[in-house]
Design a protein around this motif. Structure first.
Motif, PDB file in Angstrom:
ATOM      1  N   ALA A 164       3.548  -2.926  -9.549  1.00 31.96           N
ATOM      2  CA  ALA A 164       4.385  -3.812 -10.384  1.00 31.96           C
ATOM      3  C   ALA A 164       5.801  -3.862  -9.809  1.00 31.96           C
ATOM      4  O   ALA A 164       6.418  -4.928  -9.741  1.00 31.96           O
ATOM      5  N   GLY A 165       6.296  -2.704  -9.339  1.00 32.52           N
ATOM      6  CA  GLY A 165       7.663  -2.646  -8.814  1.00 32.52           C
ATOM      7  C   GLY A 165       7.846  -3.589  -7.634  1.00 32.52           C
ATOM      8  O   GLY A 165       8.759  -4.431  -7.602  1.00 32.52           O
ATOM      9  N   GLY A 206       1.011   5.875 -11.671  1.00 29.76           N
ATOM     10  CA  GLY A 206       2.068   5.727 -10.666  1.00 29.76           C
ATOM     11  C   GLY A 206       1.756   4.575  -9.726  1.00 29.76           C
ATOM     12  O   GLY A 206       2.614   3.746  -9.388  1.00 29.76           O
ATOM     13  N   LEU A 207       0.472   4.489  -9.346  1.00 37.84           N
ATOM     14  CA  LEU A 207       0.037   3.430  -8.422  1.00 37.84           C
ATOM     15  C   LEU A 207       0.341   2.055  -9.005  1.00 37.84           C
ATOM     16  O   LEU A 207       0.957   1.191  -8.360  1.00 37.84           O
ATOM     17  N   LEU A 214       0.842  -1.215   0.000  1.00 42.78           N
ATOM     18  CA  LEU A 214       0.000   0.000   0.000  1.00 42.78           C
ATOM     19  C   LEU A 214       0.869   1.255   0.000  1.00 42.78           C
ATOM     20  O   LEU A 214       0.699   2.159  -0.821  1.00 42.78           O
ATOM     21  N   ILE A 215       1.851   1.278   0.898  1.00 45.06           N
ATOM     22  CA  ILE A 215       2.703   2.487   1.008  1.00 45.06           C
ATOM     23  C   ILE A 215       3.398   2.743  -0.325  1.00 45.06           C
ATOM     24  O   ILE A 215       3.408   3.856  -0.852  1.00 45.06           O
ATOM     25  N   ALA A 216       3.915   1.688  -0.919  1.00 45.93           N
ATOM     26  CA  ALA A 216       4.658   1.863  -2.182  1.00 45.93           C
ATOM     27  C   ALA A 216       3.724   2.422  -3.254  1.00 45.93           C
ATOM     28  O   ALA A 216       4.045   3.380  -3.953  1.00 45.93           O
ATOM     29  N   MET A 217       2.501   1.837  -3.303  1.00 44.83           N
ATOM     30  CA  MET A 217       1.573   2.263  -4.363  1.00 44.83           C
ATOM     31  C   MET A 217       1.171   3.726  -4.189  1.00 44.83           C
ATOM     32  O   MET A 217       1.212   4.527  -5.118  1.00 44.83           O
ATOM     33  N   VAL A 218       0.860   4.102  -2.939  1.00 48.50           N
ATOM     34  CA  VAL A 218       0.441   5.499  -2.717  1.00 48.50           C
ATOM     35  C   VAL A 218       1.629   6.435  -2.984  1.00 48.50           C
ATOM     36  O   VAL A 218       1.514   7.461  -3.653  1.00 48.50           O
ATOM     37  N   PHE A 219       2.801   6.034  -2.538  1.00 44.83           N
ATOM     38  CA  PHE A 219       4.002   6.877  -2.710  1.00 44.83           C
ATOM     39  C   PHE A 219       4.247   7.140  -4.196  1.00 44.83           C
ATOM     40  O   PHE A 219       4.370   8.280  -4.634  1.00 44.83           O
TER      41      PHE A 219
END
Lengths: 296, 250, 295, 376
Positions: free
Chosen positions: A203-204, A197-198, A63-68
């Motif tokens: 994917a990252g 970006g999300l 979640l954090i990565a996606m929002v960031f």
């Protein structure tokens, strides 16, 4: 072995499709060749990793990565692309701005990771494979396929079933006309860049997990493959991105499995050339710019 | 010796944009093409000038069949055109726009251009003077070095006409050339188009301004929903029941 | 002071080489062809020159024209499949070409030396040679710009349909742009091979592609001095930013974004536009004939 | 230019030498290192090893009182910048010794220039072509043929597999050469190579190749790629169902801390070749590890050890060059180094045909630790 390789190809295709989905929203909808997309994908993997090393559970890291990365993508649009949009013929200028942003992100990642390749800690994801129709499937492969299917359906629902989606598609086909009909372009750009970006962040983290290697230059190979997928599928076509992603995954896997591995790139890129000869706008692409030479 | 369109049809997925259209423009004659909005006038122009594919029928220029030719082929056969919404090179000056029309008439070789030999420079000077002369004809000389996109709408129209005539065409298709011009400017255009006709250029004039059309054209075709519904002198056209029905609706 | 010059001589030589690559990329962009194939053709030019100079032992005076011809042929060959593509499709198709060339250079070990590339290529190119080659190409492009070809390229870039409707052949001039770009790329590929002692596939990859493209767009896409200024920026910037050591990439990136936002048409074209806007000159052509027409 | 004036001792000597004793001079050493770009990982580690090495040399004063001033600059894994740096070091900074790049490709493009400018250059690049036909260029490591002989013989004579698959990174010349040398030697000794797929260092997904290898079920698998990619490859091949007792053999990159961290238990029982055995094989090795950990807060790896060894070679050459060392006397001294102390190999090193020759040792991983493999 063919069945196993086909499955591997599908999973790799799902990975490419997942990466291309976010890319498609920016490159497909707004025709911006955003070379920073690979770097955003890489930042997603790093943020996911650092959240896990801070002790957060894996789902929180996702979640954090996606929002960031969603917010990062919006900020990039705000800082780098929006000023250029006002100057009319900005197609090239935006390309260069995206190269600049990519260099900044890569340098920051290089400094943060001390140029080292990092990985998620062991055991964070079950590794034991299970068997289905005689094929060996690791949990991560299953998760990737499932997440890819989920994202495609969600994005399709968003694009084709919601009013926001209609506005995005309107902007994609003709921005000026859409504006005349009261579509607020700033909102559309905000959304498409956030979602793009999300998805890149998702994917990252997923790819960082699946292939347990995260480093500052992991974005570039996926960016190149992302270009191929989008052009093969046709700009702006969601269906094209998915079909081309899967096709590319399978073709690449089969060529690695059955041909000398040195030929993989040659086969994949020659295939792209061949398709473009027959379909100048990709498999499902709308005519981005009509080829003047022949009568339409 | 004429621009002949015979039996031209084209449909876009069921919609019959042009149905069996036939018309003819002779050298030195001005022929009008009128019709309500959406009648298919610009589509017909695009069919003739090679932008759109022709399903059935033929187009010939002084006997040469250009039905399958691309926009470049049709232009080289001697057909020039202006666009319904003006298309000037926005980043280039007025002079550069017009000299572009004259580019085909330069005979210095590619090598001359590459090495900057006198032949190429002579060509450029000759072309620039010819362009100035044409700009003078349309009364746009003092705007020669201005960037095209900065001009008033009427002036942009004139530059586009100047560019179209610069190609020394046999026939010229003017797509609503005086749209957006006031009566004084339109009046000047009458003089200019007549001078073109006197030089032996055949003109197909697509226009709404009936006063303008009646003042210029000896023959008028009326197009409605892709079909020619009437053709004759301005007098005959104004009484024809079909035309009135088409315009005023039954 | 002399030592200072010699110490930074390679920097000047690399600037001259980069300017050549940028000009090859510039000429296609100016003609409205969105091709980024330059890097691939430079690679072909460099490898063919290296083979001529090293294996056949011939001099650069033969290798350079030969590679220019090879580049021209490759450019022409490329223009055939790319004629019907436009915009991003053309760009990615040429990106695919660059990747194919790199993969072949890696795979064809007996001919190209594979991953190790070709080494100990006799160095036969001096700063003077590079200056002469660049001046020669600038002269050619300058004369072309002032001739009808330059006007046609500008027209094609702005609106192909208008050029077509005036009888100007679009595919011929696109092929011409490809050929010119290929010849310049081949020539400077050979000069690089003759200067840098060793060449390998990675050198002609995505990084060089983005840097060459950035040089043209940062410098300017219309005037022939645009790519030269752009190449100077991209070559000298890492050296000027040397105190930042590992963070130089950060500065490069920031500068790219900032400059392109304030001068979207590039440094040179941006400045020319500023100057031109200030000097709006009204022209009076031989007065007597223009009076006559205006009734 | 990260000017690294090393410790008070260096500047003190500078002042002292200018006024008092004539013979103690400051030797300038310029390092063109890959701190950014694709080789940033290897370049950074090597540069750090050199830094620690020079600090140790200056602190121990056994170079006839001379001290080394080190200049480390980033070449961004770029040929143009490497050539510019070499020129700048040689002509503007008038360095005595240039430390070339760790990438062979960059080294190959600056070596000819070093020869032209007659400045001694030492590089940790692997390609022998760097020194061939030149007098001024030295290699801090041996020829691949001599280096990889020990692991190839060990494979054929001790491990005795019948069929092997070798996988190498086709876009890196060092790994291509490593893999070829190993394959040539084991083939001569009767081992059959049943497949030789290659990967790109930028690849991360190896499922396709892993499935292909599992299908062949070879007795041994030889890898020639970076530490992290090797770990990644081993993990993915094992999870694709590789028979657990397949021998996994690598080169110097699998004898590193990176590989152990990245592979975890998958590294258990793998064989590799070490310039440097972790923990050090002699007193000097232990001091190196302590100094490195104190300065950078992490254990050194193979590349930093090679960096340290490079610095030692320079130190010993300066010492042997006697008073007032010049480029020429340092070059001559370096060429003649015989059985000098080092921390790599088995502790002694000699310069043979401008290449550092030392005995490599085969290691294996036993419960997470790199140890000398039995039967050498």
């Amino acid at each position: 072995m063919l069945a196993q390789q086909l499955f591997n190809g599908l999973v790799l295709g799902a990975v490419y499709a997942l990466f291309a989905l976010g890319f498609n929203l920016v490159f497909g909808v707004h025709k911006i060749m955003n070379l920073a997309h690979g770097a955003i994908f890489m930042v997603g993997a790093f943020v996911g990793l650092y959240s896990v090393t801070l002790g957060l559970p894996l789902w929180a890291a996702f979640l954090i990565a996606m929002v960031f990365t969603g917010l990062l993508s919006v900020m990039i649009d705000f800082v780098a692309f929006r000023p250029l949009r006002k100057t009319g013929d900005a197609e090239f200028a935006m390309l260069i701005a995206s190269i600049g942003v990519e260099m900044i992100l890569v340098n920051l990642a290089l400094r943060a990771s001390d140029a080292r390749t990092l990985r998620f800690p062991f055991g964070i994801v079950p590794v034991e494979p299970f068997f289905l129709f005689g094929m060996r499937i690791t949990p991560l492969q299953f998760v990737i396929a499932a997440v890819a299917v989920l994202c495609v359906t969600l994005l399709a629902f968003y694009l084709y079933r919601t009013s926001f989606g209609r506005q995005v598609r309107a902007v994609s086909s003709n921005e000026r006309a859409a504006m005349l009909l009261g579509v607020e372009p700033r909102m559309i750009y905000l959304q498409t860049f956030f979602i793009s970006g999300l998805l890149a962040g998702l994917a990252g983290v997923l790819i960082g997990l699946a292939f347990n290697s995260i480093n500052f230059s992991m974005g570039e190979p996926y960016l190149l493959r992302g270009f191929v997928v989008l052009i093969l599928g046709g700009l702006g076509s969601l269906r094209g991105a998915v079909v081309a992603g899967l096709a590319l995954g399978i073709i690449q896997t089969l060529s690695v499995a059955y041909f000398p591995t040195g030929l993989t790139d040659i086969i994949v890129y020659s295939l792209l050339f061949a398709v473009l000869l027959v379909r100048p706008n990709g498999l499902f692409g709308d005519a981005v710019s009509d080829a003047r030479v022949a009568r339409r | 010796m004429s621009l002949t369109v015979s039996g031209v049809s084209r449909s876009f997925g069921g919609v019959e944009a042009a149905q069996d259209v036939s018309l003819q423009v002779d050298p030195g004659r001005i022929v009008g093409l009128i019709g309500p909005n959406g009648a298919g006038k610009t589509t017909l122009v695009n069919l003739i000038t090679g932008v759109l594919r022709i399903d059935r029928g033929t187009v010939s220029v002084d006997g040469e069949d250009v039905t399958a030719k691309t926009i470049v082929g049709v232009a080289r056969a001697g057909v020039s055109r202006t666009f319904q919404n003006v298309r000037l090179l926005t980043d280039s000056t007025v002079l550069e726009n017009v000299t572009l029309g004259l580019a085909q008439q330069e005979h210095s070789s590619f090598l001359d251009c590459m090495l900057g030999l006198p032949a190429a420079q002579r060509d450029r000077r000759a072309v620039r003077d010819k362009a100035m002369q044409i700009l003078a004809d349309v009364g746009m000389v003092e705007y020669a070095h201005r960037i095209a996109s900065g001009l008033a709408y009427g002036h942009q129209r004139r530059v586009e006409i100047a560019r179209a005539i610069a190609v020394k065409p046999k026939y010229i298709l003017l797509d609503e050339p005086v749209a957006g011009m006031n009566d004084v400017e339109a009046g000047e255009m009458i003089q200019l188009f007549k001078s073109f006709a006197e030089r032996g250029i055949g003109i197909l004039l697509i226009e709404h301004n009936m006063r303008f059309v009646n003042a210029l054209c000896e023959q008028i075709y009326v197009l409605n929903t892709g079909r020619i519904i009437a053709d004759g002198t301005p007098a005959e056209i104004s009484q024809s029941p079909d035309v009135i029905a088409a315009y005023l609706g039954t | 002071m002399i030592n200072f010059f010699y110490a930074y001589q390679p920097l000047i030589d690399f600037f001259l080489l980069n300017a050549g690559f940028a000009l090859s990329q510039y000429i296609v962009l100016r003609a409205g062809v969105f091709s980024i194939a330059t890097v691939g053709i430079v690679s072909i030019g460099a490898y063919s020159a290296a083979i001529v100079m090293k294996s056949l032992g011939l001099s650069i005076w033969i290798a350079a024209p030969f590679s220019a011809l090879v580049g021209l042929a490759v450019g022409l060959l490329l223009s055939v499949p790319l004629a019907r593509l436009r915009g991003p499709y053309q760009a990615i198709a040429t990106l695919a070409f660059v990747q194919i060339v790199a993969a072949v250079a890696l795979y064809a070990e007996p001919l190209t030396g594979g991953a190790l590339g070709m080494n100990d290529i006799p160095k036969q190119v001096s700063t003077l040679g590079l200056v002469f080659a660049l001046a020669f190409v600038l002269y050619i492009l300058g004369s072309l710009s002032r001739s009808r070809i330059g006007a046609i390229f500008d027209a094609l870039r702005q609106d192909e349909a208008v050029a077509g409707s005036l009888g100007i052949s679009i595919s011929f001039h696109h092929a011409l742009a490809f050929a010119l770009s290929g010849a310049i790329a081949g020539l400077f590929g050979a000069l690089q091979a003759g200067y840098i002692y060793s060449i390998e596939p990675h050198q002609y990859g995505f990084v060089m592609l983005t840097m060459t493209l950035a040089a043209v767009i940062l410098g300017g896409r219309r005037s022939i001095w645009g790519p030269v200024v752009g190449a100077a920026i991209m070559t000298f910037l890492p050296e000027i930013a040397r105190p930042l050591a590992e963070n130089r990439l950060l500065l490069n990136g920031l500068l790219l974004v900032v400059v392109i936002i304030f001068l979207p048409r590039g440094v040179v074209d941006g400045l020319i536009a500023l100057v031109r806007r200030r000097r709006t000159s009204a022209v009076t052509w031989p007065a007597e004939s223009s009076k006559e027409v205006r009734t | 230019m990260r000017k690294l004036t090393l410790g008070l001792a260096a500047s003190a000597t500078l002042i002292a030498s200018s006024s008092m004793s004539v013979h103690a001079a400051e030797i300038l050493v310029g390092v063109a290192a890959e701190l950014t770009g694709l080789n940033a990982n290897v370049g950074t580690q090597t540069a750090r090893g050199i830094e620690v090495g020079v600090e140790w040399l200056n602190a121990n004063h056994d170079m006839n009182g001379n001290t080394i001033r080190l200049m480390i600059e980033d070449n961004a894994t770029d040929k143009a910048q490497s050539m510019t740096l070499l020129n700048k070091f040689a002509l503007r900074d008038n360095v005595h010794v240039v430390v070339g790049t760790s990438s062979s490709i960059l080294a190959l493009s600056i070596a000819p220039r070093a020869e032209e400018l007659q400045v001694p250059m030492i590089t940790s690049a692997f390609a022998p072509a760097v020194v061939e036909g030149r007098k001024w260029v030295f290699k801090a490591s041996d020829t691949p043929a001599r280096m990889f002989q020990s692991i190839a013989n060990y494979t054929a004579d001790v491990l005795k597999p019948e069929t092997c698959v070798r996988v190498y990174a086709r876009d890196n010349e060092a790994y291509v050469e490593q893999s070829n040398v190993w394959a040539r030697i084991v083939k001569e000794k009767g081992v059959e190579i049943v497949d030789e797929p290659s990967i790109l260092l930028s690849d991360t997904d190896f499922t396709a190749i892993a499935t292909r290898i599992v299908d062949l079920d070879p007795d041994c698998l030889h890898l020639a790629m970076t530490p992290e990619t090797s770990a990644n490859f081993v993990i993915q091949t094992k999870s694709a169902g590789l028979d657990p007792d397949t021998l996994i053999i690598g080169g110097t990159t699998m004898a590193t801390g990176f590989f152990l961290d990245a592979a975890g238990e998958a590294a258990e029982g793998t064989y590799s070749l070490a310039d440097y055995s972790p923990g050090g094989i002699n007193e000097l090795g232990k001091t190196f590890e302590a100094a490195y950990e104190a300065k950078f807060g992490e254990k050194p790896d193979n590349f930093s050890a090679v960096g340290f060894a490079e610095a030692l070679v320079i130190g010993q050459a300066i010492k042997a060059a006697g008073d007032n060392p010049t480029r020429d006397s340092i070059r001559e001294a370096m060429a003649g180094l015989k059985d000098v102390e080092t921390i790599i190999g088995n502790g002694t090193l000699s310069m043979v045909d401008q290449m550092a020759q030392y005995q490599m040792n085969v290691l294996t991983v036993e419960d997470g630790q790199l140890v000398r493999a039995p039967g050498q």
